[in-house]
Design a protein around this motif. Structure first.
Motif, PDB file in Angstrom:
ATOM      1  N   VAL A  61     -58.756 -54.085 -63.010  1.00  0.00           N
ATOM      2  CA  VAL A  61     -59.364 -54.035 -64.335  1.00  0.00           C
ATOM      3  C   VAL A  61     -60.070 -55.364 -64.556  1.00  0.00           C
ATOM      4  CG1 VAL A  61     -58.954 -53.779 -66.802  1.00  0.00           C
ATOM      5  CG2 VAL A  61     -57.587 -52.472 -65.162  1.00  0.00           C
ATOM      6  N   LEU A  62     -61.394 -55.333 -64.659  1.00  0.00           N
ATOM      7  CA  LEU A  62     -62.209 -56.543 -64.757  1.00  0.00           C
ATOM      8  C   LEU A  62     -62.700 -56.738 -66.193  1.00  0.00           C
ATOM      9  CD1 LEU A  62     -64.374 -55.956 -61.547  1.00  0.00           C
ATOM     10  CD2 LEU A  62     -62.252 -57.267 -61.737  1.00  0.00           C
ATOM     11  N   ARG A  63     -62.638 -57.984 -66.664  1.00  0.00           N
ATOM     12  CA  ARG A  63     -63.143 -58.292 -68.007  1.00  0.00           C
ATOM     13  C   ARG A  63     -63.864 -59.630 -67.973  1.00  0.00           C
ATOM     14  NH1 ARG A  63     -61.611 -54.805 -71.788  1.00  0.00           N
ATOM     15  NH2 ARG A  63     -59.793 -53.466 -71.369  1.00  0.00           N
ATOM     16  N   GLY A  64     -64.735 -59.834 -68.961  1.00  0.00           N
ATOM     17  CA  GLY A  64     -65.519 -61.058 -69.024  1.00  0.00           C
ATOM     18  C   GLY A  64     -66.839 -60.913 -68.277  1.00  0.00           C
ATOM     19  N   ASP A  65     -67.453 -62.073 -67.970  1.00  0.00           N
ATOM     20  CA  ASP A  65     -68.726 -62.106 -67.245  1.00  0.00           C
ATOM     21  C   ASP A  65     -68.425 -62.028 -65.747  1.00  0.00           C
ATOM     22  OD1 ASP A  65     -71.261 -62.416 -66.332  1.00  0.00           O
ATOM     23  OD2 ASP A  65     -71.687 -64.279 -67.416  1.00  0.00           O
ATOM     24  N   VAL A  66     -68.105 -60.828 -65.289  1.00  0.00           N
ATOM     25  CA  VAL A  66     -67.607 -60.633 -63.930  1.00  0.00           C
ATOM     26  C   VAL A  66     -68.672 -60.975 -62.892  1.00  0.00           C
ATOM     27  CG1 VAL A  66     -66.613 -58.976 -62.322  1.00  0.00           C
ATOM     28  CG2 VAL A  66     -66.022 -58.865 -64.758  1.00  0.00           C
ATOM     29  N   SER A  67     -69.874 -60.463 -63.062  1.00  0.00           N
ATOM     30  CA  SER A  67     -70.920 -60.631 -62.057  1.00  0.00           C
ATOM     31  C   SER A  67     -71.300 -62.093 -61.849  1.00  0.00           C
ATOM     32  CB  SER A  67     -72.158 -59.815 -62.451  1.00  0.00           C
ATOM     33  OG  SER A  67     -71.839 -58.437 -62.513  1.00  0.00           O
ATOM     34  N   SER A  68     -71.252 -62.907 -62.906  1.00  0.00           N
ATOM     35  CA  SER A  68     -71.624 -64.317 -62.781  1.00  0.00           C
ATOM     36  C   SER A  68     -70.484 -65.174 -62.231  1.00  0.00           C
ATOM     37  CB  SER A  68     -72.056 -64.871 -64.145  1.00  0.00           C
ATOM     38  OG  SER A  68     -73.169 -64.163 -64.641  1.00  0.00           O
ATOM     39  N   THR A  69     -69.250 -64.746 -62.456  1.00  0.00           N
ATOM     40  CA  THR A  69     -68.100 -65.587 -62.106  1.00  0.00           C
ATOM     41  C   THR A  69     -67.509 -65.250 -60.739  1.00  0.00           C
ATOM     42  OG1 THR A  69     -67.570 -65.615 -64.470  1.00  0.00           O
ATOM     43  CG2 THR A  69     -65.898 -66.466 -62.966  1.00  0.00           C
ATOM     44  N   LEU A  70     -67.507 -63.971 -60.380  1.00  0.00           N
ATOM     45  CA  LEU A  70     -66.831 -63.526 -59.169  1.00  0.00           C
ATOM     46  C   LEU A  70     -67.818 -62.946 -58.171  1.00  0.00           C
ATOM     47  CD1 LEU A  70     -63.829 -61.693 -60.879  1.00  0.00           C
ATOM     48  CD2 LEU A  70     -63.865 -64.016 -59.964  1.00  0.00           C
ATOM     49  N   ASP A  71     -67.585 -63.182 -56.914  1.00  0.00           N
ATOM     50  CA  ASP A  71     -68.358 -62.563 -55.835  1.00  0.00           C
ATOM     51  C   ASP A  71     -67.670 -61.263 -55.453  1.00  0.00           C
ATOM     52  OD1 ASP A  71     -69.856 -61.818 -53.694  1.00  0.00           O
ATOM     53  OD2 ASP A  71     -69.310 -63.507 -52.412  1.00  0.00           O
TER      54      ASP A  71
END
Length: 854
Positions: A583-593
């Motif tokens: 379950v992903l939350r926040g600015d996922v694309s900018s923070t995580l690869d």
């Protein structure tokens, strides 16, 4: 009538009580180890679930699945039943009291701390003992254990951490149990209803569990049946009605099932303990045989058959084991029943504090049978040494140099060393399952290392001491010191008495090197998935408010969270071990690869999901296909469109992942991720972001609940976490190493009593007792140094072999997986104890010699 063999055994015991007592001491330690493992193993199926928080109500209703709560309407319907006197709602969440410097206040006798609303206290056996209930949102009630641990009194202010947010509260009251039986393993903080209902992670009108009390005259079975009839088939959501011990696991604190799984795994340790017992006891009895070579030769000269000699030696072993069982079994049962911090070496720290060791008849019988059979096998092996004594030795006084190690022994040792190489290559090249074939091959690698060191030890000791003798001959015109000459001349004897030490240190060193590599490898793999600049972690988890607070810092560019939740995908080939999703939350694309291979994550689209490449390939899925799934405990089917496919080796270590919008649509907002991933603003740097984060979440105190990690510290943390998961087995191996160390110390000390003739001859030649003491001390130092060095080389060999998969990084990895601490500690302890034991024995020989003089 006593048989001749048994008569000889009893006579030998009376004439040589020192050797007999040495064997008994070794067998007692072995019996403690074997009985402890056996009793734990047979206690696995006898564990009862621990019911503490729910002990105040006979029936508890919970929702199936981790993500679902119970609507208040169901509680009203339950309370309306004629069989029900009262329905009590329970809300439970993680919380912690913080001291003045931000350190967590904990009761040392409990496992976890739970926060609840004040009405939840009616489910528990806790009642107000001081003060009053929380009447405002800034008041709390704590249990007596927390109050004592934090020196809290009614009216005192204290900081409380909930989901990453720290708030100040006033202690309005203190609760304690109505009796002294519960709760012993969890701490309680009670909040006002208004505070909990106002939290963003809570939905008004929902509860986590419902406790049910019966009306007058209604028994537990009738109450449970009435409640089950009501909740059965109530919409898509499924509910469980729990009674008796079933209530324990629902509390989320202790699990008898986990204890049972670990206890069953002790069978492997029990088998290893048997092997250690046979080897060490055989060495001790073999030492006794070598000290009685003239006696045994005389027995053979007067017509004793080989079988009578075997029975004599085996009789001594059985006599020793009977005495050891009388002492060792009760002592082993007592040790494994102690508190974890006291009985840690016998696995107690790897089980919950509620684990009960039951002295069952099968457990005791297995321990007795194992010790008796091990002692008999050890006696049989030692008797082979007795049968090699020729009858002619009964009339000879000359000392002959021991035979060199046979070519067969050297060949077997070389083959065992080669076996370690084969096992290491198999681990490096083959993709072996870690919990099955990989575990077996790892055990073979350690076993080959131990066997190789044991077989090659006499040759190594003889070769090195011979080189030392030649070097001394060249340096000194008077020849080598007596100690060097003795070790070189009797290298098989010296290697034999120190063999238990060699095997023990090699076992500990090789096992530790292998485990340290696995720990390091796990840490590296997990840190490689960590692609953000920093991660803020807490075992209590973070809510969205805490993530947003971090995101608002000037040096923070973006944040994201990820947590795992179980799912039930409706596909052709689901995993037999169950599936899960992130379950992903926040600015996922900018923070995580996310390592997306195809498509993309549509964070704002509530009807999409991304899946792992292997999951998609196994089930014939692609971007644009529909994936249907269920959430555990709910019969409602959800249809989602696959918007992307990601690699299996990236950050998302799960078959699928939901973006923020999809998670909200699926009502997956109840869990608390244990970390917030942070990317720093370019140009400001990660250290600036770290300083700003630590100003919000203190990390400097000893018992801090927060930590801020970069990739390297995450590697260390994951390495330590994996090591902690395997601490039980590591402690057991260390205990076995200490057992074998003690056996070697005992053998070295006892060997000095068999040198009375040698010491007497030296005295006749004018050698003083001081020189004899120095000679023995030098022999011990030389032998222990050679043996520990050989064990260290075997450990280094295993460390190098297990690090082969790292390739070019081998030289930098090997120092991290060498267990220098345990090997050095065991070696130093062995040296000190062996010197004390050997010199004490020589002193005893001298004292007996002085008494025998007229």
């Amino acid at each position: 009538m006593i048989s001749p063999s048994m008569w000889l055994s009893l006579r030998s015991v009376r004439r040589r009580p020192g050797t007999f007592m040495g064997a008994i001491l070794i067998l007692i330690i072995s019996t403690v180890m074997v009985s402890g493992f056996s009793l734990v193993y047979f206690s696995a199926g006898l564990q009862e679930e621990t019911v503490e928080r729910y002990a105040g109500v006979p029936v508890v209703v919970v929702s199936e699945g981790e993500e679902h709560r119970i609507p208040s309407a169901l509680m009203d319907d339950i309370e309306a039943l004629a069989e029900v006197a009262e329905a009590v709602p329970e809300v439970a969440f993680g919380a912690a009291l913080l001291g003045p410097e931000g350190a967590e206040i904990t009761d040392p006798d409990t496992v976890r701390v739970f926060g609840h609303t004040w009405p939840s206290a009616r489910m528990t056996p806790l009642r107000i003992v001081e003060g009053e209930p929380p009447n405002t949102n800034d008041e709390i009630v704590v249990d007596r254990g927390l109050a004592e641990a934090g020196d809290l009194t009614v009216g005192r202010a204290v900081d409380v951490l909930v989901l990453g947010e720290v708030s100040s509260f006033t202690v309005s009251g203190i609760v304690g149990p109505e009796d002294e039986t519960a709760p012993r393993h969890q701490s309680t903080i009670l909040f006002a209803e208004g505070y909990v209902e106002g939290r963003a992670d809570r939905t008004p009108g929902e509860t986590d569990a419902i406790g049910v009390r019966p009306a007058d005259g209604v028994d537990e079975d009738a109450l449970a049946a009435a409640v089950r009839d009501l909740v059965l088939g109530r919409g898509d959501q499924r509910y469980e009605v729990l009674t008796g011990d079933e209530r324990g696991p629902a509390e989320g604190n202790l699990s008898a099932a986990e204890d049972e799984r670990f206890a069953l795994s002790t069978l492997t340790l029990l088998q290893l303990a048997v092997v250690c017992t046979i080897g060490v006891v055989a060495s001790a009895i073999g030492l006794s045989v070598r000290g009685r070579h003239r006696e045994i030769a005389m027995v053979r000269a007067i017509g004793a058959t080989p079988w009578q000699v075997r029975r004599m030696v085996m009789g001594e072993a059985v006599l020793s084991s009977v005495v050891a069982l009388a002492v060792g079994v009760p002592l082993g049962a007592a040790l494994v029943s102690l508190r974890p911090e006291v009985g840690g070496l016998l696995l107690r720290e790897s089980m919950s504090p509620a684990f009960q060791v039951h002295p069952t008849v099968p457990g005791v019988l297995l321990a007795v049978m194992v010790v008796l059979l091990s002692a008999s096998a050890a006696g049989l092996l030692a008797s082979q040494s007795a049968l090699r004594i020729r009858p002619s030795e009964a009339i000879t006084e000359a000392t002959t140099e021991g035979r060199e190690a046979s070519r067969g022994r050297l060949l077997l040792g070389a083959l065992a060393a080669f076996g370690t190489l084969v096992a290491a290559v198999a681990l490096a090249v083959l993709d072996l399952p870690a919990d099955t074939a990989g575990l077996s091959v790892s055990a073979l690698l350690v076993m080959f290392a131990v066997v190789a060191s044991g077989l090659l030890a006499p040759w190594v000791v003889g070769s090195v001491s011979a080189l030392m003798r030649r070097a001394a001959n060249r340096i000194s015109k008077n020849g080598p010191p007596l100690s060097v000459a003795n070790v070189a001349f009797h290298h098989r004897r010296y290697a034999g008495v120190a063999t238990p030490l060699l095997l023990g240190i090699t076992l500990v060193g090789a096992s530790s090197a292998l485990q340290m590599y696995f720990n390091w490898s796990y840490g590296v793999q997990q840190s490689a998935r960590f692609t953000s600049d920093l991660v803020v972690s807490s075992h209590l988890g973070f809510g969205e408010e805490a993530r947003a607070e971090i995101d608002s810092l000037a040096a923070v560019a973006s944040t994201a969270t990820a947590r795992r939740t179980p799912v039930e995908p409706l596909v052709e080939e689901p995993s037999p071990y169950g599936e899960s999703a992130m379950v992903l939350r926040g600015d996922v694309s900018s923070t995580l690869d996310l390592d997306l291979l195809e498509g993309r994550l549509l964070a704002a689209d509530e009807g999409t999901v991304i899946v792992a490449d292997s999951f998609a390939e196994r089930n014939g899925l692609g971007v644009g296909d529909e994936l249907n799934l269920l959430l555990p405990g709910n019969d409602r089917e959800h249809g989602l469109t696959i918007s992307g496919i990601y690699g299996d080796e990236g950050f998302l270590e799960a078959p699928m992942a939901f973006g923020p919008a999809a998670a909200d649509a699926l009502d997956l907002g109840h869990g608390a991720p244990d970390g917030v991933f942070v990317d720093a603003v370019p140009g400001m740097g990660a250290e600036t972001a770290r300083a700003q984060i630590e100003a919000l979440f203190p990390t400097e105190t000893e018992n801090a609940v927060f930590a801020v990690h970069d990739r390297e510290s995450m590697r260390r943390v994951n390495t330590e976490a994996w090591a902690e998961n395997n601490r039980g087995g590591t402690s057991a191996i260390l205990f076995m190493g200490m057992f074998m160390l003690f056996a070697a110390v005992n053998a070295i000390g006892m060997a000095q009593f068999d040198r009375k003739r040698e010491f007497a001859s030296g005295r006749m030649l004018g050698i003083t007792w001081r020189r004899l003491h120095l000679m023995v001390a030098s022999e011990v130092v030389m032998t222990i140094t050679l043996v520990v060095s050989l064990a260290a080389l075997a450990t280094l060999w295993v460390a190098v072999l297990t690090s082969l998969p790292t390739g070019a990084a081998l030289l930098s990895v090997v120092p991290e997986v060498i267990p220098a601490g345990p090997v050095a500690a065991l070696g130093a302890t062995a040296l000190v104890l062996s010197l004390v034991g050997a010199l004490s024995a020589v002193h005893g020989v001298r004292r007996n010699d002085d008494r025998s003089r007229p």
